[in-house]
Design an enzyme around this catalytic site. Structure first.
Site, short mmCIF file in Angstrom:
data_model
loop_
_atom_site.label_atom_id
_atom_site.label_comp_id
_atom_site.label_asym_id
_atom_site.label_seq_id
_atom_site.Cartn_x
_atom_site.Cartn_y
_atom_site.Cartn_z
N CYS A 4 -4.75 1.82 -4.62
CA CYS A 4 -3.97 2.91 -4.03
C CYS A 4 -2.65 3.14 -4.77
O CYS A 4 -2.20 4.29 -4.90
CB CYS A 4 -3.70 2.61 -2.56
N HIS A 34 0.88 -1.17 0.00
CA HIS A 34 0.00 0.00 0.00
C HIS A 34 0.91 1.21 0.00
O HIS A 34 1.96 1.23 0.66
CB HIS A 34 -0.89 0.03 1.25
#
Length: 238
Positions: free
Chosen positions: A102, A33
């Site tokens: 993301c 992430h």
């Protein structure tokens, strides 16, 4: 100018490295992430475009690494206008674990700010999972999880974080259409420094965006080129 960095997190907290061979038939280092850090804040894509300040205080804990992406000459107001423009592309309903996540957001924002992509090993993670021996068996589970995430989702725009300047641009963008702007001549470029150049680029950017013909990333490039050409032309005349 502002420094731009990429905060990188491992959502598995080390488990991917230990268990991926068992579950996927292939070793992967982490479940990545990422968030973009600039202007003292961290921006990432989750339930829409999210922002955290101070940096490093997101729900994902401390980053496992920080990648320096470069220096941006784009100021904060232009950046937040850009985020507003792309916010409809980054909502809970458009989120995809494999194709629109993301890391895709971080990559697009990085290219806008510094003209460089984020590391390939982060962007290529979904492909690694799909192409693993167990990847095809995991796809139905991934799709089911995506459906669960999208149930009841409300499209999210970046409006809570728009600055006064950015908000004024959004409200008056149609009023600006057709208005001309002249960059004052006779300015002391060195004396005014970068702030003056950024102010001119911001104003030019708002006028270009008001025409509705270009995307934000194209408008900022054109605005920068026009303003710098004006300064060069004035310097040549002087």
């Amino acid at each position: 100018m502002a420094e731009v960095s990429l905060h990188v997190y491992d959502l598995s907290q080390g488990l991917a490295r230990k268990l991926s061979t068992t579950f996927l038939g292939k070793s992967i280092d982490a479940i990545w992430h990422t968030g973009i850090v600039v202007f003292g804040k961290e921006y990432y894509f989750g339930r829409g475009i999210q922002v955290h300040s101070p940096t490093g205080t997101t729900p994902y804990g401390a980053p496992v690494k920080v990648v320096e992406l470069g220096i941006t000459h784009i100021d904060k107001d232009i950046f937040e206008i850009y985020l507003y423009e792309i916010s409809r592309q980054y909502t809970t309903k458009t989120y995809s674990l494999l194709y629109h996540n993301c890391n895709n957001f971080s990559n697009e924002v990085s290219q806008f700010l510094v003209g460089a992509a984020i590391p390939d090993y982060i962007l290529n993670l979904p492909k690694e999972v799909i192409n693993s021996p167990m990847g095809p068996l995991m796809l139905p589970m991934i799709r089911k999880l995506e459906v669960t995430l999208k149930i009841g989702a409300v499209p999210h725009e970046f409006s809570p974080f728009i600055t006064t300047t950015s908000k004024k641009y959004v409200e008056n963008r149609h009023c600006l259409k057709g208005k001309a702007r002249e960059t004052p001549l006779g300015v002391d470029i060195l004396g005014h420094g970068r702030n003056k150049v950024q102010e001119d680029i911001t104003s030019e950017f708002a006028i270009i965006m008001a025409t509705g013909r270009l995307r934000a990333i194209e408008a900022v490039a054109l605005a920068t080129r026009r303003v710098m050409q004006r300064y060069r032309d004035h310097a040549n005349v002087a």
